[in-house]
Write an enzyme that holds these catalytic residues in place. Structure first.
Site, mmCIF file in Angstrom:
data_model
loop_
_atom_site.group_PDB
_atom_site.id
_atom_site.type_symbol
_atom_site.label_atom_id
_atom_site.label_comp_id
_atom_site.label_asym_id
_atom_site.label_seq_id
_atom_site.Cartn_x
_atom_site.Cartn_y
_atom_site.Cartn_z
ATOM 1 N N ARG A 21 -6.009 -6.652 1.207
ATOM 2 C CA ARG A 21 -5.647 -7.456 0.343
ATOM 3 C C ARG A 21 -5.461 -8.927 0.753
ATOM 4 O O ARG A 21 -5.518 -9.330 2.096
ATOM 5 C CB ARG A 21 -4.346 -7.069 -0.024
ATOM 6 C CG ARG A 21 -4.032 -7.457 -1.531
ATOM 7 C CD ARG A 21 -2.860 -6.643 -1.962
ATOM 8 N NE ARG A 21 -1.291 -6.969 -1.236
ATOM 9 C CZ ARG A 21 -0.361 -6.327 -1.347
ATOM 10 N NH1 ARG A 21 -0.239 -5.177 -2.127
ATOM 11 N NH2 ARG A 21 0.598 -6.704 -0.547
ATOM 12 N N ARG A 57 -7.089 -1.894 3.951
ATOM 13 C CA ARG A 57 -6.943 -2.264 2.591
ATOM 14 C C ARG A 57 -7.502 -3.857 2.232
ATOM 15 O O ARG A 57 -8.198 -3.722 1.339
ATOM 16 C CB ARG A 57 -5.378 -2.007 2.187
ATOM 17 C CG ARG A 57 -5.098 -2.684 0.586
ATOM 18 C CD ARG A 57 -3.873 -2.318 0.194
ATOM 19 N NE ARG A 57 -2.984 -3.033 0.743
ATOM 20 C CZ ARG A 57 -1.556 -3.270 0.523
ATOM 21 N NH1 ARG A 57 -1.029 -2.303 -0.140
ATOM 22 N NH2 ARG A 57 -0.740 -4.309 1.148
ATOM 23 N N ARG A 63 14.732 -5.860 -1.585
ATOM 24 C CA ARG A 63 14.288 -6.339 -0.268
ATOM 25 C C ARG A 63 15.163 -7.045 0.404
ATOM 26 O O ARG A 63 15.060 -7.365 1.592
ATOM 27 C CB ARG A 63 12.937 -7.060 -0.520
ATOM 28 C CG ARG A 63 11.855 -5.941 -0.249
ATOM 29 C CD ARG A 63 10.548 -7.105 -0.514
ATOM 30 N NE ARG A 63 9.575 -6.723 0.169
ATOM 31 C CZ ARG A 63 8.423 -5.891 -0.597
ATOM 32 N NH1 ARG A 63 8.539 -5.783 -1.638
ATOM 33 N NH2 ARG A 63 7.175 -5.725 0.267
ATOM 34 N N ARG A 100 5.192 -9.933 7.972
ATOM 35 C CA ARG A 100 5.948 -9.111 6.788
ATOM 36 C C ARG A 100 6.790 -7.838 7.662
ATOM 37 O O ARG A 100 7.805 -7.354 6.993
ATOM 38 C CB ARG A 100 4.990 -8.579 6.043
ATOM 39 C CG ARG A 100 4.398 -9.310 5.018
ATOM 40 C CD ARG A 100 2.975 -9.309 4.506
ATOM 41 N NE ARG A 100 2.587 -7.961 3.817
ATOM 42 C CZ ARG A 100 1.893 -7.466 3.601
ATOM 43 N NH1 ARG A 100 0.643 -7.896 4.114
ATOM 44 N NH2 ARG A 100 1.503 -6.379 3.002
ATOM 45 N N LYS A 141 4.402 2.904 -0.017
ATOM 46 C CA LYS A 141 5.394 3.064 -1.169
ATOM 47 C C LYS A 141 4.518 3.146 -2.485
ATOM 48 O O LYS A 141 4.926 3.782 -3.317
ATOM 49 C CB LYS A 141 6.370 1.636 -1.276
ATOM 50 C CG LYS A 141 7.156 1.467 -0.124
ATOM 51 C CD LYS A 141 8.024 0.409 -0.058
ATOM 52 C CE LYS A 141 7.419 -1.046 0.003
ATOM 53 N NZ LYS A 141 6.739 -1.546 0.928
HETATM 54 P P1 B4P Z 1 0.775 0.652 -0.151
HETATM 55 O O1 B4P Z 1 1.228 2.118 -0.861
HETATM 56 O O2 B4P Z 1 -0.151 -0.113 -1.074
HETATM 57 O O3 B4P Z 1 1.883 -0.296 0.559
HETATM 58 P P2 B4P Z 1 2.988 -0.876 0.034
HETATM 59 O O4 B4P Z 1 4.199 -0.304 0.684
HETATM 60 O O5 B4P Z 1 3.202 -0.643 -1.496
HETATM 61 O O6 B4P Z 1 2.785 -2.318 0.127
HETATM 62 P P3 B4P Z 1 3.446 -3.909 0.600
HETATM 63 O O7 B4P Z 1 4.833 -3.619 1.021
HETATM 64 O O8 B4P Z 1 2.636 -4.519 1.255
HETATM 65 O O9 B4P Z 1 3.212 -4.641 -0.791
HETATM 66 P P4 B4P Z 1 4.205 -5.232 -1.884
HETATM 67 O O10 B4P Z 1 3.190 -5.436 -3.038
HETATM 68 O O11 B4P Z 1 5.392 -4.476 -2.103
HETATM 69 O O12 B4P Z 1 -0.155 1.469 0.946
HETATM 70 C C1 B4P Z 1 -1.022 0.401 1.975
HETATM 71 C C2 B4P Z 1 -2.279 1.007 1.975
HETATM 72 O O13 B4P Z 1 -2.142 2.124 2.990
HETATM 73 C C3 B4P Z 1 -2.993 1.316 1.002
HETATM 74 O O14 B4P Z 1 -4.496 0.921 1.206
HETATM 75 C C4 B4P Z 1 -3.003 2.916 0.852
HETATM 76 O O15 B4P Z 1 -4.363 3.312 0.323
HETATM 77 C C5 B4P Z 1 -3.069 3.273 2.424
HETATM 78 N N1 B4P Z 1 -2.076 4.396 2.723
HETATM 79 C C6 B4P Z 1 -0.762 4.636 2.032
HETATM 80 N N2 B4P Z 1 -0.573 6.019 2.435
HETATM 81 C C7 B4P Z 1 -1.508 6.405 3.337
HETATM 82 C C8 B4P Z 1 -1.658 7.664 3.886
HETATM 83 N N3 B4P Z 1 -0.378 8.637 4.078
HETATM 84 N N4 B4P Z 1 -2.543 7.747 4.928
HETATM 85 C C9 B4P Z 1 -3.498 7.019 4.913
HETATM 86 N N5 B4P Z 1 -3.601 5.670 4.247
HETATM 87 C C10 B4P Z 1 -2.378 5.459 3.487
HETATM 88 O O16 B4P Z 1 4.728 -6.846 -1.050
HETATM 89 C C11 B4P Z 1 3.774 -7.872 -1.080
HETATM 90 C C12 B4P Z 1 4.502 -9.132 -1.062
HETATM 91 O O17 B4P Z 1 5.115 -9.586 -2.268
HETATM 92 C C13 B4P Z 1 5.867 -9.244 -0.027
HETATM 93 O O18 B4P Z 1 5.231 -9.650 1.403
HETATM 94 C C14 B4P Z 1 6.740 -10.547 -0.749
HETATM 95 O O19 B4P Z 1 6.218 -11.537 -0.226
HETATM 96 C C15 B4P Z 1 6.549 -10.229 -2.174
HETATM 97 N N6 B4P Z 1 7.681 -9.298 -2.703
HETATM 98 C C16 B4P Z 1 7.344 -8.220 -3.350
HETATM 99 N N7 B4P Z 1 8.664 -7.922 -3.733
HETATM 100 C C17 B4P Z 1 9.510 -8.848 -3.368
HETATM 101 C C18 B4P Z 1 10.939 -8.887 -3.418
HETATM 102 N N8 B4P Z 1 11.582 -7.879 -4.109
HETATM 103 N N9 B4P Z 1 11.635 -10.064 -2.954
HETATM 104 C C19 B4P Z 1 10.863 -10.951 -2.329
HETATM 105 N N10 B4P Z 1 9.700 -11.052 -2.421
HETATM 106 C C20 B4P Z 1 9.133 -9.697 -2.618
#
Ligand code: B4P
Length: 190
Positions: free
Chosen positions: A130, A128, A89, A141, A14
């Site tokens: 983190r 990644r 979410r 998750r 995302k």
């Molecule tokens: P990202 O693109 O970074 O992943 P994400 O889906 O945005 O991250 P996530 O859901 O974990 O985090 P969030 O901050 O929202 O990709 C991940 C990795 O994959 C990267 O290293 C990237 O380079 C690699 N990648 C991507 N595409 C690729 C491809 N095509 N090929 C190869 N590699 C690829 O959430 C974190 C926490 O915050 C949650 O667990 C929750 O506790 C809290 N939170 C956030 N929003 C909330 C909400 N609305 N309500 C309640 N809690 C919330």
């Protein structure tokens, strides 16, 4: 004005895809995860509470995230549109977002349902590395996504155009599929 929501499992891409969209469509990228991490970094009360949930891979309580989003979405940089990355979410968040948008006289133009297998997601997140990217937290998750966030897609099913995208291939390849669909919606003014 162009308003988009991303719904997908943790690590599905995302954040990665949002960066492309933000640039091409000149709309604000609102990532609730990034906003929560900034609060943790700054040592705010919200950050302190959020950290205890995020460390376990649980969702931060709805009321806290909704207030944060409500404030953010009214900022000037959202005038041209916004892309919500990581919100809503939960069903409660989706219902509250509807109320917030109605007050602002705005609507959602598209929901992107982005998906990949658990195997791919776990590999990407471990890569990644983190703070919340350890195997135990990732698995929780994914479980939380299946039970609490995936049902949000049903909430939008009959209301908004849903674009289903498999996040396999390079980030550029995935984005090419998304852009094709978004351009159709934007050009048709749907
Ligand atoms: P990202 O693109 O970074 O992943 P994400 O889906 O945005 O991250 P996530 O859901 O974990 O985090 P969030 O901050 O929202 O990709 C991940 C990795 O994959 C990267 O290293 C990237 O380079 C690699 N990648 C991507 N595409 C690729 C491809 N095509 N090929 C190869 N590699 C690829 O959430 C974190 C926490 O915050 C949650 O667990 C929750 O506790 C809290 N939170 C956030 N929003 C909330 C909400 N609305 N309500 C309640 N809690 C919330």
């Amino acid at each position: 004005m162009f308003n988009i929501i991303f719904i997908g499992a943790p690590g599905v891409g995302k954040g990665t895809q949002s960066a492309f969209i933000e640039k091409d469509y000149s709309i604000a990228h609102i990532a609730t995860g990034d906003m929560l991490r900034k609060n943790i970094e700054d040592g705010t009360n919200l950050g302190k509470t959020a950290k205890s949930y995020m460390d376990k891979g649980e969702l931060v309580p709805d009321s806290l995230v909704i207030d944060m989003l409500n404030e953010r979405i009214q900022k000037d940089d959202c005038k041209n549109g916004f892309m919500l990355d990581g919100f809503p979410r939960t069903m409660e968040q989706a219902k509250e977002l509807d109320k917030i948008l109605a007050k602002l006289n705005r609507k959602i133009d598209a929901v992107i349902d982005i998906y990949a297998s658990d195997e791919i997601i776990i590999k990407r997140l471990l890569n990644r590395g983190r703070a919340d990217d350890n195997e135990e937290t990732i698995k929780n998750r994914i479980k939380v996504f299946e039970s609490q966030s995936k049902p949000v897609l049903d909430f939008y099913k009959d209301k908004v155009k849903i674009i289903k995208i498999e996040s396999v291939g390079t980030p550029e390849e995935v984005y090419a599929k998304i852009k094709k669909e978004l351009d159709i919606i934007k050009n048709n003014g749907l």
